[in-house]
Write an enzyme that holds these catalytic residues in place. Sequence first.
Site, short mmCIF file in Angstrom:
data_model
loop_
_atom_site.label_atom_id
_atom_site.label_comp_id
_atom_site.label_asym_id
_atom_site.label_seq_id
_atom_site.Cartn_x
_atom_site.Cartn_y
_atom_site.Cartn_z
N LYS A 101 0.68 -1.28 0.07
CA LYS A 101 0.06 0.12 0.06
C LYS A 101 0.69 1.34 -0.01
CE LYS A 101 -4.53 -1.40 1.62
NZ LYS A 101 -4.41 -2.80 2.22
N GLU A 123 -9.84 7.36 3.98
CA GLU A 123 -10.71 6.60 4.80
C GLU A 123 -9.98 5.13 5.02
OE1 GLU A 123 -10.81 6.32 1.56
OE2 GLU A 123 -10.76 4.45 1.42
N SER A 388 1.83 -9.72 -1.30
CA SER A 388 1.45 -8.59 -1.13
C SER A 388 1.63 -7.71 0.17
CB SER A 388 -0.34 -8.03 -1.40
OG SER A 388 -1.14 -9.01 -0.39
C1 PLP Z 1 -5.19 -4.03 1.65
C2 PLP Z 1 -4.67 -5.14 1.29
C3 PLP Z 1 -4.78 -5.88 0.18
C4 PLP Z 1 -6.00 -5.83 -0.59
O1 PLP Z 1 -5.87 -4.59 -1.27
P1 PLP Z 1 -5.78 -4.59 -2.96
O2 PLP Z 1 -6.17 -3.07 -3.26
O3 PLP Z 1 -6.61 -5.45 -3.69
O4 PLP Z 1 -4.42 -4.79 -3.31
C5 PLP Z 1 -4.14 -7.04 -0.12
N1 PLP Z 1 -2.85 -7.44 0.58
C6 PLP Z 1 -2.71 -6.82 1.75
C7 PLP Z 1 -1.48 -7.13 2.48
C8 PLP Z 1 -3.21 -5.54 2.20
O5 PLP Z 1 -3.02 -4.79 3.31
#
Ligand code: PLP
Length: 405
Positions: A101, A123, A388
């Site tokens: 993020k 938000e 992610s």
């Molecule tokens: C917020 C988050 C997501 C989901 O958000 P996307 O916009 O779909 O990428 C996925 N993995 C992690 C670790 C997150 O914090």
Amino acid sequence: MKLNGVDFDTYLKNYPDEKGYFGKYGGSYVSDDLQKAMDEITEAYFTICKSSKFISELRRIRREFQGRPTPISYLERLSGKLGNVQLYVKREDLNHTGAHKLNHCMGEALLAKYMGKKKLIAETGAGQHGVAIATAAAYFGLECDVYMGSVDIKKQAPNVARMKILGANVVEVTHGLATLKEAVDAAFDAYANDYKNSIYCIGSVVGPHPFPMMVRDFQSVVGIEAREQFMSMTGELPDAIVACVGGGSNSAGFFAGFLNDPVDIYGVEPLGRGTAMGDHAASLQYGTEGIMHGFNSIMLKDENGDPAPVYSVASGLDYPSSGPEHAFLHDLGRVKYDVVNDDDTIDAFFTLSRLEGIIPAIESSHAVAYGIKLAKEMGKGSVLINLSGRGDKDMDYIIERYGIR
Ligand SMILES: *Cc1c(COP(=O)(O)O)cnc(C)c1O
């Protein structure tokens, strides 16, 4: 590569169009006041993102502050268990703050600075986006108001504390169900009243134009790095790539690096407890076309056509829609969207931790679970998974609900 009339050689330049449409999806469905603000951001973005000063500043920040490029790791022990398929992960868990993020938050905050804005407005639901934006605000010395429902404030105490330590102002939203939807509405209202002084920072590839485009562009560093790194590690492209899809930002950025390649692309949505409405958040799988939060996409609706209640074991994935670009890539057939349920996700969470020494976020564990399933089906070849984020934030929840396996 061409598919159904779309040329992926020039895709990133041509999509979205100047009104923010990916085919019929996207656009901007907001009040006149907010539209003025969106137009201002769009214009500034198109000018600033081409300036060499902005580009080199963003590159420096990624290198010196975020710790990019993040590596790719080969999963030797997990691959060994799955036969002849080689599994790899792109390590966004090693990006500063522990998830992808921050990639778009630093971009949005740098844009705010170039536009002369004093304050970031955002938000947050689970608090992950709030922490990333509070980090960016602290880095640039900007004020930061994060709108959060009182229910979520109670549930996510550690993230609320992190935001406050970083100097952000957490604004409690008490009306309605006092969760993410109300926080979005309150943040939009605050922004409409103060757009001269502030900028709204959306947390994914959702919302009105230009956010789905801008957030995709800022996140595309993940896919561009991953493609180069994978080529230099193995001498070839992966046969398949996988990412989890909530709003769709980590996947959109990751996929952007491979859309024009002969690579099978998979987006994984959360099936939660099952297929009944309210038990999952698989919007592309089970949703229909509709407008919410200022954009047209595929969404899950209740009987009144409003955003349906959704559920996932991963709080970062429980959103009743996905970005318009995903709806477009879904209809085109360039990306295959599939689902993974809670149980398989939690199995993958423990498997990756135990076999590889990487504790994944529960969101990312959806992609890991799907990568494992795919490897079993493929029999040979390679799969690159976008990890992610890291799972530290999920420890208390995992221990309480599942114990230590
Ligand atoms: C917020 C988050 C997501 C989901 O958000 P996307 O916009 O779909 O990428 C996925 N993995 C992690 C670790 C997150 O914090």
